[in-house]
Design an enzyme around this catalytic site. Structure first.
Site, PDB file in Angstrom:
ATOM      1  N   ASP A 102       0.811  -1.205   0.000  1.00  0.00           N
ATOM      2  CA  ASP A 102       0.000   0.000   0.000  1.00  0.00           C
ATOM      3  C   ASP A 102       0.856   1.272   0.000  1.00  0.00           C
ATOM      4  O   ASP A 102       0.560   2.248  -0.671  1.00  0.00           O
ATOM      5  CB  ASP A 102      -0.770  -0.038   1.334  1.00  0.00           C
ATOM      6  CG  ASP A 102      -2.139   0.536   1.240  1.00  0.00           C
ATOM      7  OD1 ASP A 102      -2.585   0.775   0.123  1.00  0.00           O
ATOM      8  OD2 ASP A 102      -2.749   0.735   2.303  1.00  0.00           O
ATOM      9  N   LYS A 185     -10.533   7.409   9.998  1.00  0.00           N
ATOM     10  CA  LYS A 185     -10.428   7.724   8.575  1.00  0.00           C
ATOM     11  C   LYS A 185      -8.954   7.690   8.182  1.00  0.00           C
ATOM     12  O   LYS A 185      -8.205   8.614   8.467  1.00  0.00           O
ATOM     13  CB  LYS A 185     -11.018   9.106   8.284  1.00  0.00           C
ATOM     14  CG  LYS A 185     -11.386   9.227   6.821  1.00  0.00           C
ATOM     15  CD  LYS A 185     -11.280  10.625   6.292  1.00  0.00           C
ATOM     16  CE  LYS A 185      -9.864  11.024   6.026  1.00  0.00           C
ATOM     17  NZ  LYS A 185      -9.169  10.207   5.034  1.00  0.00           N
ATOM     18  N   LEU A 254     -15.383  23.939  19.572  1.00  0.00           N
ATOM     19  CA  LEU A 254     -14.695  23.770  20.863  1.00  0.00           C
ATOM     20  C   LEU A 254     -14.403  22.310  21.181  1.00  0.00           C
ATOM     21  O   LEU A 254     -14.580  21.857  22.312  1.00  0.00           O
ATOM     22  CB  LEU A 254     -15.508  24.431  21.982  1.00  0.00           C
ATOM     23  CG  LEU A 254     -15.700  25.940  21.803  1.00  0.00           C
ATOM     24  CD1 LEU A 254     -16.615  26.502  22.872  1.00  0.00           C
ATOM     25  CD2 LEU A 254     -14.352  26.653  21.837  1.00  0.00           C
ATOM     26  N   GLU A 260      -0.838  16.316  15.271  1.00  0.00           N
ATOM     27  CA  GLU A 260       0.559  15.929  14.970  1.00  0.00           C
ATOM     28  C   GLU A 260       0.807  16.307  13.520  1.00  0.00           C
ATOM     29  O   GLU A 260       0.295  15.650  12.617  1.00  0.00           O
ATOM     30  CB  GLU A 260       0.745  14.416  15.155  1.00  0.00           C
ATOM     31  CG  GLU A 260       0.425  13.900  16.550  1.00  0.00           C
ATOM     32  CD  GLU A 260       1.464  14.283  17.576  1.00  0.00           C
ATOM     33  OE1 GLU A 260       2.508  14.867  17.201  1.00  0.00           O
ATOM     34  OE2 GLU A 260       1.243  14.014  18.763  1.00  0.00           O
ATOM     35  N   GLY A 262       3.307  18.578  10.325  1.00  0.00           N
ATOM     36  CA  GLY A 262       4.545  18.417   9.561  1.00  0.00           C
ATOM     37  C   GLY A 262       5.806  18.689  10.367  1.00  0.00           C
ATOM     38  O   GLY A 262       5.766  19.261  11.458  1.00  0.00           O
ATOM     39  N   CYS A 294       7.643  12.299   9.159  1.00  0.00           N
ATOM     40  CA  CYS A 294       7.497  13.623   9.780  1.00  0.00           C
ATOM     41  C   CYS A 294       8.718  13.951  10.635  1.00  0.00           C
ATOM     42  O   CYS A 294       9.081  15.106  10.804  1.00  0.00           O
ATOM     43  CB  CYS A 294       6.245  13.657  10.635  1.00  0.00           C
ATOM     44  SG  CYS A 294       6.188  12.292  11.811  1.00  0.00           S
ATOM     45  N   GLU A 392       8.904  21.517   4.268  1.00  0.00           N
ATOM     46  CA  GLU A 392       8.984  20.055   4.317  1.00  0.00           C
ATOM     47  C   GLU A 392       8.889  19.509   2.893  1.00  0.00           C
ATOM     48  O   GLU A 392       7.876  19.693   2.224  1.00  0.00           O
ATOM     49  CB  GLU A 392       7.799  19.560   5.153  1.00  0.00           C
ATOM     50  CG  GLU A 392       7.779  18.083   5.389  1.00  0.00           C
ATOM     51  CD  GLU A 392       6.535  17.644   6.193  1.00  0.00           C
ATOM     52  OE1 GLU A 392       5.426  18.097   5.876  1.00  0.00           O
ATOM     53  OE2 GLU A 392       6.707  16.838   7.120  1.00  0.00           O
ATOM     54  N   LYS A 462       5.315  24.719  17.682  1.00  0.00           N
ATOM     55  CA  LYS A 462       5.157  25.634  16.539  1.00  0.00           C
ATOM     56  C   LYS A 462       4.260  24.977  15.468  1.00  0.00           C
ATOM     57  O   LYS A 462       3.247  24.368  15.810  1.00  0.00           O
ATOM     58  CB  LYS A 462       6.532  26.028  15.978  1.00  0.00           C
ATOM     59  CG  LYS A 462       7.436  26.676  17.042  1.00  0.00           C
ATOM     60  CD  LYS A 462       8.613  27.436  16.448  1.00  0.00           C
ATOM     61  CE  LYS A 462       9.581  26.595  15.677  1.00  0.00           C
ATOM     62  NZ  LYS A 462      10.796  27.295  15.248  1.00  0.00           N
ATOM     63  N   GLY A 465       2.443  21.371  15.465  1.00  0.00           N
ATOM     64  CA  GLY A 465       1.217  20.972  16.157  1.00  0.00           C
ATOM     65  C   GLY A 465       1.332  20.965  17.658  1.00  0.00           C
ATOM     66  O   GLY A 465       2.261  21.536  18.236  1.00  0.00           O
TER      67      GLY A 465
HETATM   68  P1  NAD Z   1      -2.495  15.131   4.777  1.00  0.00           P
HETATM   69  O1  NAD Z   1      -2.557  16.306   5.652  1.00  0.00           O
HETATM   70  O2  NAD Z   1      -2.638  15.307   3.328  1.00  0.00           O
HETATM   71  O3  NAD Z   1      -3.640  14.085   5.200  1.00  0.00           O
HETATM   72  C1  NAD Z   1      -3.736  13.574   6.510  1.00  0.00           C
HETATM   73  C2  NAD Z   1      -5.118  13.005   6.726  1.00  0.00           C
HETATM   74  O4  NAD Z   1      -6.077  14.074   6.710  1.00  0.00           O
HETATM   75  C3  NAD Z   1      -5.568  12.044   5.642  1.00  0.00           C
HETATM   76  O5  NAD Z   1      -6.307  10.992   6.219  1.00  0.00           O
HETATM   77  C4  NAD Z   1      -6.450  12.925   4.787  1.00  0.00           C
HETATM   78  O6  NAD Z   1      -7.364  12.198   4.019  1.00  0.00           O
HETATM   79  C5  NAD Z   1      -7.139  13.750   5.840  1.00  0.00           C
HETATM   80  N1  NAD Z   1      -7.769  15.005   5.387  1.00  0.00           N
HETATM   81  C6  NAD Z   1      -7.574  15.685   4.244  1.00  0.00           C
HETATM   82  N2  NAD Z   1      -8.334  16.816   4.234  1.00  0.00           N
HETATM   83  C7  NAD Z   1      -9.013  16.835   5.400  1.00  0.00           C
HETATM   84  C8  NAD Z   1      -9.933  17.739   5.994  1.00  0.00           C
HETATM   85  N3  NAD Z   1     -10.318  18.859   5.369  1.00  0.00           N
HETATM   86  N4  NAD Z   1     -10.416  17.464   7.224  1.00  0.00           N
HETATM   87  C9  NAD Z   1     -10.024  16.351   7.884  1.00  0.00           C
HETATM   88  N5  NAD Z   1      -9.154  15.451   7.378  1.00  0.00           N
HETATM   89  C10 NAD Z   1      -8.650  15.687   6.136  1.00  0.00           C
HETATM   90  O7  NAD Z   1      -1.135  14.372   5.143  1.00  0.00           O
HETATM   91  P2  NAD Z   1      -0.444  13.141   4.418  1.00  0.00           P
HETATM   92  O8  NAD Z   1       0.066  13.608   3.098  1.00  0.00           O
HETATM   93  O9  NAD Z   1      -1.297  11.921   4.475  1.00  0.00           O
HETATM   94  O10 NAD Z   1       0.771  12.863   5.421  1.00  0.00           O
HETATM   95  C11 NAD Z   1       1.973  13.542   5.358  1.00  0.00           C
HETATM   96  C12 NAD Z   1       2.020  14.683   6.329  1.00  0.00           C
HETATM   97  O11 NAD Z   1       1.755  14.206   7.644  1.00  0.00           O
HETATM   98  C13 NAD Z   1       3.379  15.313   6.403  1.00  0.00           C
HETATM   99  O12 NAD Z   1       3.234  16.707   6.499  1.00  0.00           O
HETATM  100  C14 NAD Z   1       3.967  14.749   7.692  1.00  0.00           C
HETATM  101  O13 NAD Z   1       4.969  15.543   8.280  1.00  0.00           O
HETATM  102  C15 NAD Z   1       2.768  14.655   8.544  1.00  0.00           C
HETATM  103  N6  NAD Z   1       2.978  13.687   9.604  1.00  0.00           N
HETATM  104  C16 NAD Z   1       3.121  14.144  10.906  1.00  0.00           C
HETATM  105  C17 NAD Z   1       3.392  13.234  11.927  1.00  0.00           C
HETATM  106  C18 NAD Z   1       3.578  13.685  13.358  1.00  0.00           C
HETATM  107  O14 NAD Z   1       3.579  12.843  14.231  1.00  0.00           O
HETATM  108  N7  NAD Z   1       3.722  14.962  13.627  1.00  0.00           N
HETATM  109  C19 NAD Z   1       3.494  11.873  11.629  1.00  0.00           C
HETATM  110  C20 NAD Z   1       3.337  11.460  10.307  1.00  0.00           C
HETATM  111  C21 NAD Z   1       3.067  12.380   9.298  1.00  0.00           C
END
Ligand code: NAD
Length: 500
Positions: A102, A185, A254, A260, A262, A294, A392, A462, A465
Site C-alpha cells: 500500500d 479515517k 470547541l 501531529e 509536519g 514527519c 517540508e 510551533k 502541532g
Molecule cells: P495530509 O494532511 O494530506 O492528510 C492527513 C489526513 O487528513 C488524511 O487521512 C487525509 O485524508 C485527511 N484530510 C484531508 N483533508 C481533510 C480535511 N479537510 N479534514 C479532515 N481530514 C482531512 O497528510 P499526508 O500527506 O497523508 O501525510 C503527510 C504529512 O503528515 C506530512 O506533512 C507529515 O509531516 C505529517 N505527519 C506528521 C506526523 C507527526 O507525528 N507529527 C506523523 C506522520 C506524518
C-alpha cells in the site's frame, strides 16, 4: 536479490466497517488503491462520503452512550487490547505485506518496525489503562474531593499515508484503553492495514460500533467527521496545511484536538562527534521511509571543520544505499507513495537547483517497474531561507549547511516554522544537554536518529502541532477530568463533650 513470497499480501475490500459489519458506501462509489512500486491498481476500497460518516458516527455514538465499552472495567478493556496486540503479532506477515503493498515501504522495515511497533502500542496502552487513576486533592474545605478520568466519547482518528498502521494504532490504542469509541479515517492512499485492523479488533472482542472505519478521499469524509456534532474529540496526524483546517473546524465547535503535523528537523553534527556513527545517523535520518517521515532529518548542519569531509563521505555513500522493489529483502529505499508525491519532490529539487543549490549526489527520478522512485539526494550551498531548506519536502532529500558556533547551529536549527524533531551528534555530553535544551522541538535525539518507542511521548511545537502521542501523556489526552467534592459535616456534638 530475490523477490519475497508475497502471496500473503491482502487485497483491499470495497466496503466500510460500520457497527461491526462490512457495508458498501451509501453512494456505492469505490476508489482504486495503487501499488507505488508499479503504479498499478491492486483493487478498490469504498469511497466514503459525509453520509457514511453520519452512519459511522451514529454507530459510535450508540456504542458509547450505552456503555458497552466505556463501562467495562479498565482491566476488562485491557484484556481485549492485549488480544489485539497478540493477533497483530500472529498476523504480522499479512500486516507487513499490506504496508509494503500500500505504501511501498521496504518489507524489511514493515516486518521489523511497522508491525511490531503497532502491536507494542496496543500492549503498552493495555497495561497502562488500569493505572489511569484519579487523585485525592488536599484542600482546606470541610469536604472530601476526588478526581476521576472519564473517556471523552467519540474520537475521530484521522491518520496520514506514511505510517498507516503505527499512526492509527497510536490513536486507536490509547483511545480505546481509556474507554472511548472511534471513527477512523485513514489516508486515501493507504487504507489497507486499517481494514485488517478492523477484523483484528473485532476478533479480539472489541464490541460492534466501538471501532468504525470510513475510507475515502480525504477532504469530504475528513471534513464531515471533524465537523460532526456527534464527535467529541479529534486525533489528527497529517500535514500542517490540513492540520490548520482541522484545528479551525474543531475550534469552532470547541472540540479538543491532538494535532501531529509536519516537520523539518535539523540534524546537527559537531566536529567532536564520532563521525562514522554520525554519518550513519545522517543517512538514516533522511532516507528512512524514503524521506516520507514527519521526524526525518532533511536539514544537515555540520560544524565547518568537518563539513567538507562529511559531504565527501555522503557523496560516496548515499548512492550505495540499496534502492529498489519494496518486496526485496535488502531494499532500504522504496518508491514514494504516489505520482503526486514524486512530482512534488522532483519540483522541490529542481527549484533548489534553480536557486543555486549544488547537487552532491542524486537529484533525479528513477524509472523502475513503473514505480514512483527518486534518487536519494544531497544538496549543498543553499541559504537557510531557500524553500527546500525551510519547507517540508517529504522525500529522500538532504540539504547541508555549515556552521561555526554552537549558537549559530541552534539558531539555524530553530529557523523554520516547524518544531517536531531535532538531532545532536556530539561526543561532548555537556554540549548535548545544552543544545537539546535550546532546540525548539518536541523530540531531540542525541547520537542517533528515530529512537522511538510506545512509552516515549512524541509530538511537536510551533507549526508541528500540539498534543503528544505515545507514553502516558497520550492516554491522558483521551480523557477528561471530573472533580467530585462531597461536603463532610462536622461530628455532632455529644452530651458531655467527652466524645465517648
Ligand atoms: P495530509 O494532511 O494530506 O492528510 C492527513 C489526513 O487528513 C488524511 O487521512 C487525509 O485524508 C485527511 N484530510 C484531508 N483533508 C481533510 C480535511 N479537510 N479534514 C479532515 N481530514 C482531512 O497528510 P499526508 O500527506 O497523508 O501525510 C503527510 C504529512 O503528515 C506530512 O506533512 C507529515 O509531516 C505529517 N505527519 C506528521 C506526523 C507527526 O507525528 N507529527 C506523523 C506522520 C506524518
Amino acid at each position: 536479490m530475490s523477490h519475497n513470497d508475497t502471496t500473503t499480501a491482502p487485497r483491499p475490500r470495497p466496503e466500510l466497517f460500520i457497527d461491526g459489519r462490512w457495508v458498501p458506501a451509501v453512494s456505492g462509489e469505490t476508489m482504486t488503491v495503487i501499488d507505488p512500486s508499479t503504479g498499478s491498481g491492486i483493487g478498490s476500497v469504498a469511497a466514503g462520503s459525509a453520509a457514511d460518516v453520519d452512519a459511522a458516527v451514529a454507530a459510535a455514538r450508540g456504542a458509547f452512550d450505552d456503555g458497552r465499552w466505556s463501562t467495562l472495567s479498565a482491566r476488562e478493556r485491557s484484556r481485549v487490547l492485549l488480544r489485539v496486540s497478540g493477533l497483530m503479532r500472529e498476523r504480522a506477515e499479512e500486516l507487513a505485506q499490506a504496508e509494503r503493498l500500500d505504501v511501498g515501504k521496504p518489507i524489511m522495515f514493515t516486518r521489523t518496525i511497522d508491525v511490531p511497533n503497532a502491536a507494542d502500542l496496543f500492549e503498552y496502552y493495555a497495561t497502562l489503562a488500569p493505572h489511569l487513576d484519579g487523585r485525592v486533592p488536599d484542600t482546606p474545605l470541610p469536604a472530601f474531593s476526588y478526581t476521576t478520568r472519564e473517556p471523552r466519547g467519540v474520537v475521530a482518528a484521522i491518520s496520514p499515508f506514511n505510517f498507516p498502521l503505527i499512526l492509527s494504532s497510536s490513536k486507536i490504542a490509547p483511545a480505546l484503553a481509556a474507554g472511548n469509541v472511534v471513527v477512523h479515517k485513514p489516508a486515501p492512499q493507504t487504507p489497507l492495514s486499517a481494514q485488517l485492523m478492523a477484523d483484528i479488533l473485532a476478533e479480539a472482542g472489541v464490541p460492534a460500533g466501538v471501532y468504525n472505519l470510513v475510507t475515502g478521499e480525504g477532504a469530504e469524509p475528513g471534513d464531515a467527521l471533524v465537523k460532526h456534532p456527534g464527535v467529541d474529540m479529534v486525533a489528527f496526524t497529517g500535514s500542517t496545511k490540513v492540520g490548520r483546517i482541522v484545528a479551525r473546524n474543531a475550534g469552532e465547535l470547541l472540540k479538543p484536538v491532538v494535532a501531529e503535523l509536519g516537520g523539518n528537523a535539523a540534524n546537527i553534527v559537531f566536529a567532536d562527534a564520532d563521525l562514522e556513527q554520525a554519518v550513519g545517523a545522517v543517512i538514516n535520518a533522511f532516507v528512512f521511509n524514503t524521506g516520507q517521515f514527519c521526524m526525518a532529518g532533511p536539514r544537515l548542519l555540520v560544524e565547518r571543520p568537518v563539513h567538507d569531509a562529511i559531504v565527501g563521505i555522503l557523496e560516496g555513500a548515499v548512492g550505495d544505499v540499496p534502492l529498489g522493489s519494496p518486496s526485496d529483502d535488502g531494499t532500504v529505499i522504496g518508491p514514494l507513495v504516489s505520482a503526486d508525491q514524486l512530482a512534488r519532490v522532483t519540483d522541490a529539487v529542481r527549484e533548489a537547483v534553480g536557486s543555486g543549490g549544488r547537487v552532491v549526489t542524486g537529484g533525479e527520478p528513477i524509472e523502475l517497474d513503473g514505480g514512483y522512485y527518486f534518487q536519494p539526494t544531497v544538496i549543498a550551498g543553499l541559504p537557510a531561507d531557500a524553500p527546500a531548506v525551510r519547507e517540508e519536502v517529504f522525500g529522500p532529500v538532504l540539504t547541508v549547511q555549515p556552521f561555526d558556533t554552537e549558537d549559530e547551529a541552534v539558531a539555524l536549527a530553530n529557523s523554520t516554522p516547524y518544531g517536531l524533531a531535532a538531532g545532536v551528534q556530539t561526543g561532548d555530553i555537556s554540549r548535548a544537554h545544552r543544545v537539546a535544551a535550546k532546540l525548539d522541538a518536541g523530540i531531540v535525539w542525541v547520537n542517533g536518529w528515530a529512537m522511538l518507542d510506545a512509552a516515549v511521548p512524541f509530538g511537536g511545537v510551533k507549526a508541528s502541532g500540539w498534543g503528544r502521542e505515545n507514553g502516558a501523556e497520550a492516554l491522558e489526552s483521551y480523557t477528561r477530568v471530573k472533580s467530585v467534592t462531597i461536603a463532610v459535616a462536622p461530628a455532632p456534638a455529644t452530651g458531655d463533650g467527652s466524645g465517648s
